[in-house]
Scaffold this motif. Structure first.
Motif, mmCIF file in Angstrom:
data_model
loop_
_atom_site.group_PDB
_atom_site.id
_atom_site.type_symbol
_atom_site.label_atom_id
_atom_site.label_comp_id
_atom_site.label_asym_id
_atom_site.label_seq_id
_atom_site.Cartn_x
_atom_site.Cartn_y
_atom_site.Cartn_z
ATOM 1 N N TYR A 45 0.838 -1.213 0.000
ATOM 2 C CA TYR A 45 0.000 0.000 0.000
ATOM 3 C C TYR A 45 0.862 1.249 0.000
ATOM 4 C CZ TYR A 45 -4.580 -2.018 0.052
ATOM 5 O OH TYR A 45 -5.730 -2.665 -0.353
ATOM 6 N N LEU A 59 -6.895 1.990 2.381
ATOM 7 C CA LEU A 59 -7.162 0.904 3.322
ATOM 8 C C LEU A 59 -8.619 0.932 3.779
ATOM 9 C CD1 LEU A 59 -3.955 1.034 5.551
ATOM 10 C CD2 LEU A 59 -4.659 -0.870 4.076
ATOM 11 N N ILE A 98 -6.871 1.397 11.637
ATOM 12 C CA ILE A 98 -5.982 1.814 10.548
ATOM 13 C C ILE A 98 -4.885 2.741 11.076
ATOM 14 C CG2 ILE A 98 -5.870 3.160 8.397
ATOM 15 C CD1 ILE A 98 -8.579 1.920 7.640
#
Ligand code: HEC
Length: 112
Positions: A45, A59, A98
């Motif tokens: 990512y 995400l 996250i």
């Protein structure tokens, strides 16, 4: 009386933070049995989305709407484990998970 209890709770709640637990209990628990670790995904990512804002956004999107097209996982992994199930965390808990994930793996704290 009730109001005082609520006030005390509000003051204490940041101290009793369970933010890290959300990540550990939800994300890590399911991922720990997989051959591809969460840090590997993280770096994929990071490479693709580069900034903190964009990584977190990607995400969040993926966790809320896992789709083959949006996935950065390999064909092989997905055929073995399927796509990640849509998260059942609330938006607030997902944000915390996250954030924890980001703080854990962000590279040396130097990437903005
Ligand atoms: C119930 C199991 C389960 C839970 C809970 C879970 N994951 Fe996953 N995750 C998977 C599986 C299976 C894959 C591989 C398939 C895929 O990529 O969708 C995956 C893939 C991923 C990927 C790669 C996505 C991509 O691009 O394909 C990331 C990043 C990720 N998980 C992060 C997280 C985070 C952060 C959490 C917690 C908020 C979490 N996962 C919770 C099972 C889970």
């Amino acid at each position: 009386m009730g109001r005082i209890a609520v006030t005390i709770l509000l003051i204490l709640s940041p101290l009793l933070s369970t933010d890290i637990n959300i990540y550990e209990q939800n994300c890590v628990k399911c991922h720990e049995n997989m051959p591809v670790s969460l840090d590997k995904f993280f770096f994929n990512y990071l490479l693709k989305y580069s900034s903190e804002r964009r990584v977190k956004q990607a995400l969040r999107n993926y966790l809320k709407h896992p789709r083959r097209k949006a996935s950065l996982a390999t064909e092989e992994l997905v055929s073995r484990y399927g796509l990640m199930p849509k998260t059942d965390l609330s938006d607030e808990d997902l944000r915390k998970a996250i954030d924890t994930y980001w703080d854990k793996y962000k590279v040396f704290g130097k990437i903005e």
